[in-house]
Design a protein around this motif. Structure first.
Motif, PDB file in Angstrom:
ATOM      1  N   GLU A  60      38.627  49.870  29.693  1.00  7.22           N
ATOM      2  CA  GLU A  60      38.460  48.926  30.708  1.00  7.22           C
ATOM      3  C   GLU A  60      39.579  49.165  31.851  1.00  7.22           C
ATOM      4  OE1 GLU A  60      41.422  46.664  29.468  1.00  7.22           O
ATOM      5  OE2 GLU A  60      39.585  47.188  28.082  1.00  7.22           O
ATOM      6  N   SER A  61      40.846  48.953  31.565  1.00 11.37           N
ATOM      7  CA  SER A  61      42.125  49.058  32.401  1.00 11.37           C
ATOM      8  C   SER A  61      42.168  50.564  32.663  1.00 11.37           C
ATOM      9  CB  SER A  61      43.255  48.453  31.381  1.00 11.37           C
ATOM     10  OG  SER A  61      43.167  47.122  31.241  1.00 11.37           O
ATOM     11  N   ILE A  62      42.019  51.463  32.223  1.00 14.24           N
ATOM     12  CA  ILE A  62      42.156  52.930  32.342  1.00 14.24           C
ATOM     13  C   ILE A  62      41.156  53.235  33.513  1.00 14.24           C
ATOM     14  CG2 ILE A  62      42.286  55.311  31.488  1.00 14.24           C
ATOM     15  CD1 ILE A  62      43.292  54.224  29.185  1.00 14.24           C
ATOM     16  N   ASN A  63      39.874  53.036  33.267  1.00 18.04           N
ATOM     17  CA  ASN A  63      38.952  53.305  34.049  1.00 18.04           C
ATOM     18  C   ASN A  63      38.613  52.511  35.189  1.00 18.04           C
ATOM     19  OD1 ASN A  63      37.178  55.657  32.739  1.00 18.04           O
ATOM     20  ND2 ASN A  63      37.739  54.163  30.974  1.00 18.04           N
ATOM     21  N   ASN A  64      38.809  51.231  35.109  1.00 21.32           N
ATOM     22  CA  ASN A  64      38.404  50.192  36.218  1.00 21.32           C
ATOM     23  C   ASN A  64      39.254  49.223  36.426  1.00 21.32           C
ATOM     24  OD1 ASN A  64      35.372  50.510  34.133  1.00 21.32           O
ATOM     25  ND2 ASN A  64      35.614  51.316  35.927  1.00 21.32           N
ATOM     26  N   GLY A  65      40.679  49.204  36.082  1.00 21.75           N
ATOM     27  CA  GLY A  65      41.478  48.302  36.253  1.00 21.75           C
ATOM     28  C   GLY A  65      41.608  47.664  37.632  1.00 21.75           C
ATOM     29  N   ALA A  66      41.829  48.538  38.547  1.00 24.76           N
ATOM     30  CA  ALA A  66      42.006  48.374  39.964  1.00 24.76           C
ATOM     31  C   ALA A  66      40.685  47.917  40.591  1.00 24.76           C
ATOM     32  CB  ALA A  66      42.212  49.616  40.876  1.00 24.76           C
ATOM     33  N   THR A  67      39.480  48.046  39.946  1.00 23.76           N
ATOM     34  CA  THR A  67      38.379  47.625  40.769  1.00 23.76           C
ATOM     35  C   THR A  67      37.991  46.140  40.088  1.00 23.76           C
ATOM     36  OG1 THR A  67      37.344  49.973  40.653  1.00 23.76           O
ATOM     37  CG2 THR A  67      35.878  47.667  40.625  1.00 23.76           C
ATOM     38  N   ILE A  93      36.392  52.549  45.067  1.00 27.17           N
ATOM     39  CA  ILE A  93      37.129  51.433  45.245  1.00 27.17           C
ATOM     40  C   ILE A  93      38.489  51.835  45.601  1.00 27.17           C
ATOM     41  CG2 ILE A  93      37.654  49.205  44.560  1.00 27.17           C
ATOM     42  CD1 ILE A  93      34.788  49.120  45.342  1.00 27.17           C
ATOM     43  N   ASP A  94      39.216  51.432  46.587  1.00 29.35           N
ATOM     44  CA  ASP A  94      40.645  51.774  46.949  1.00 29.35           C
ATOM     45  C   ASP A  94      41.349  50.461  46.350  1.00 29.35           C
ATOM     46  OD1 ASP A  94      43.067  51.715  47.738  1.00 29.35           O
ATOM     47  OD2 ASP A  94      42.473  52.320  50.074  1.00 29.35           O
ATOM     48  N   GLY A  95      41.924  50.726  45.097  1.00 32.49           N
ATOM     49  CA  GLY A  95      42.485  49.853  44.454  1.00 32.49           C
ATOM     50  C   GLY A  95      44.285  49.704  44.639  1.00 32.49           C
ATOM     51  N   ARG A  96      44.648  50.448  45.721  1.00 31.58           N
ATOM     52  CA  ARG A  96      45.933  50.573  45.687  1.00 31.58           C
ATOM     53  C   ARG A  96      46.441  49.259  46.053  1.00 31.58           C
ATOM     54  NH1 ARG A  96      45.921  55.398  50.124  1.00 31.58           N
ATOM     55  NH2 ARG A  96      44.001  54.551  50.873  1.00 31.58           N
ATOM     56  N   PRO A  97      45.981  48.228  46.835  1.00 31.96           N
ATOM     57  CA  PRO A  97      46.982  46.837  46.775  1.00 31.96           C
ATOM     58  C   PRO A  97      46.775  46.138  45.371  1.00 31.96           C
ATOM     59  CG  PRO A  97      45.223  46.902  48.744  1.00 31.96           C
ATOM     60  CD  PRO A  97      45.077  48.363  47.495  1.00 31.96           C
ATOM     61  N   HIS A  98      46.195  46.644  44.247  1.00 30.23           N
ATOM     62  CA  HIS A  98      46.265  46.353  42.953  1.00 30.23           C
ATOM     63  C   HIS A  98      46.784  47.120  42.003  1.00 30.23           C
ATOM     64  CE1 HIS A  98      43.781  42.787  44.853  1.00 30.23           C
ATOM     65  NE2 HIS A  98      43.356  43.841  45.468  1.00 30.23           N
ATOM     66  N   TRP A  99      47.440  48.158  42.521  1.00 27.69           N
ATOM     67  CA  TRP A  99      47.918  49.209  41.651  1.00 27.69           C
ATOM     68  C   TRP A  99      48.805  48.759  40.321  1.00 27.69           C
ATOM     69  CZ3 TRP A  99      49.382  54.808  43.869  1.00 27.69           C
ATOM     70  CH2 TRP A  99      49.831  55.480  42.897  1.00 27.69           C
ATOM     71  N   LEU A 100      49.767  47.880  40.943  1.00 32.66           N
ATOM     72  CA  LEU A 100      50.744  47.383  39.831  1.00 32.66           C
ATOM     73  C   LEU A 100      50.061  46.664  38.792  1.00 32.66           C
ATOM     74  CD1 LEU A 100      53.756  46.415  42.199  1.00 32.66           C
ATOM     75  CD2 LEU A 100      53.466  48.397  40.642  1.00 32.66           C
ATOM     76  N   ARG A 101      48.915  45.719  39.191  1.00 29.04           N
ATOM     77  CA  ARG A 101      48.258  45.250  38.331  1.00 29.04           C
ATOM     78  C   ARG A 101      47.670  45.960  37.270  1.00 29.04           C
ATOM     79  NH1 ARG A 101      45.059  40.662  41.656  1.00 29.04           N
ATOM     80  NH2 ARG A 101      44.638  39.752  39.311  1.00 29.04           N
ATOM     81  N   LYS A 102      46.843  46.925  37.635  1.00 23.16           N
ATOM     82  CA  LYS A 102      46.246  48.209  36.782  1.00 23.16           C
ATOM     83  C   LYS A 102      47.353  48.446  35.917  1.00 23.16           C
ATOM     84  CE  LYS A 102      43.777  52.335  36.753  1.00 23.16           C
ATOM     85  NZ  LYS A 102      42.921  53.115  37.027  1.00 23.16           N
ATOM     86  N   GLU A 103      48.435  49.097  36.337  1.00 24.70           N
ATOM     87  CA  GLU A 103      49.404  49.454  35.431  1.00 24.70           C
ATOM     88  C   GLU A 103      49.951  48.445  34.425  1.00 24.70           C
ATOM     89  OE1 GLU A 103      52.750  51.168  37.815  1.00 24.70           O
ATOM     90  OE2 GLU A 103      51.458  53.106  37.664  1.00 24.70           O
ATOM     91  N   ALA A 104      50.161  47.070  34.998  1.00 22.69           N
ATOM     92  CA  ALA A 104      50.632  46.149  33.822  1.00 22.69           C
ATOM     93  C   ALA A 104      49.427  45.981  32.750  1.00 22.69           C
ATOM     94  CB  ALA A 104      50.887  44.940  34.693  1.00 22.69           C
TER      95      ALA A 104
END
Length: 317
Positions: free
Chosen positions: A19-26, A230-241
């Motif tokens: 889920e985090s790899i594929n859709n974490g930012a979403t 889905i542009d998840g750039r504002p949430h990029w750091l959360r996806k990486e975390a």
């Protein structure tokens, strides 16, 4: 039943970390926007390979405690993404990780790959009728890259979507519900190729010795198959975390926007996530909101444009 937010998103994945790899930012985006995000994970990932030496004792050929450990990793990842509703299909451990295609684990009692499709789908029907999502995200029929559990997750998700809508099916599981839109995880081929080109040029800046290939990325298709992003750039750091929380499975250094699985091959992190609408009506020719066009739902908008990041570091929140 507790009243739920107006927008409800359901994701069905095979193992913790998918889920985090594929859709974490979403997931992070919609959770932050106030949508109800539900993750259903089909197995504990008991057969996964363990990356860190200090956790190697958890492996299935040693103490065989990887599955319970990954429950904790998933909980930590969901905390990073702001997702409070995460469940295991049928309860933790109901379905066992099947391993890669052709291995003996595929046929073990309790393996997800060998589970009865309608029985497993009924476990998901109960969730669908409880949460009543308008949008479902899962894999394509090949599971993105051919893993048995990913293929089975696709089958279960699609079958459950059909059964949940049928008034005559299992009324003990709740009132019928039709999911308005179903998406499969995708990545446009040109985006992947460009990301890998940039990563190869910057490999020396990473702790990895070699780069994976486009074939190692699940769900890559020709660009015209992709219908939403889905542009998840504002949430990029959360996806990486969230990815970093899956420490047994993912090696992701700080500040580099790159990760590796147990094979040690570098892959790019995707802050923009892509989808193909396979059921339901699109709200526009190329969607920037997965709820776009759903009756009674106002779009949440979002940054327009494709992933414009450059280099290995790119643009971060």
């Amino acid at each position: 039943m507790t009243e739920l937010p107006g927008r409800r998103l359901l994701l069905v994945h095979a193992h913790p970390d998918d889920e985090s790899i594929n859709n974490g930012a979403t997931m992070a985006k919609y959770a932050a926007d106030g949508a109800h995000v539900t993750l259903v994970t089909c197995t504990l990932g008991e057969e996964g390979e363990v990356i860190p030496d200090e956790l190697a004792h958890l492996a299935p050929d040693r103490e065989n405690r990887l599955g319970p450990h990954r429950i904790g990793e998933l909980a930590a990842a969901m905390k990073e993404l702001g997702v409070t509703d995460h469940r295991f299909l049928g309860g933790p451990g109901r379905y066992h990780d099947s391993g890669m295609m052709g291995v003996e684990q595929n046929e073990r009692a309790g393996a997800f790959w060998s589970a009865d499709l309608d029985e497993a789908a009924a476990d998901l029907v109960a969730v669908i009728r409880e949460i009543r999502p308008q949008v479902l995200i899962t894999y394509d029929p090949n599971g993105g890259y051919g893993h048995p559990d990913h293929i089975q997750a696709h089958r279960v998700a699609m079958r459950a979507a059909d059964l949940a809508a049928e008034p005559a099916v299992r009324r003990d599981l709740g009132d019928p519900h039709t999911i308005s839109k179903i998406y499969w995880n995708r990545v446009p081929r040109t985006v992947v190729e460009e990301k890998f080109r940039l990563l190869e040029a910057a490999l020396g800046e990473t702790p990895f010795d070699a780069v994976a290939t486009v074939a190692d990325v699940p769900g890559v298709v020709d660009d015209e198959r992709v219908t939403a992003e889905i542009d998840g750039r504002p949430h990029w750091l959360r996806k990486e975390a969230a990815m970093r929380a899956h420490a047994t499975q993912i090696d992701i250094p700080e500040e580099l926007n790159v990760f590796a699985l147990s094979n040690g091959l570098a892959q790019p992190v995707f802050p923009v996530e892509y989808y193909e609408l396979v059921r339901g009506e699109a709200g526009s020719a190329y969607e920037k909101d997965l709820f776009e066009g759903v009756d009674g739902i106002e779009g949440v908008g979002g940054t327009q444009g494709v992933d414009g990041t450059e280099g290995i570091e790119g643009e971060r929140a």
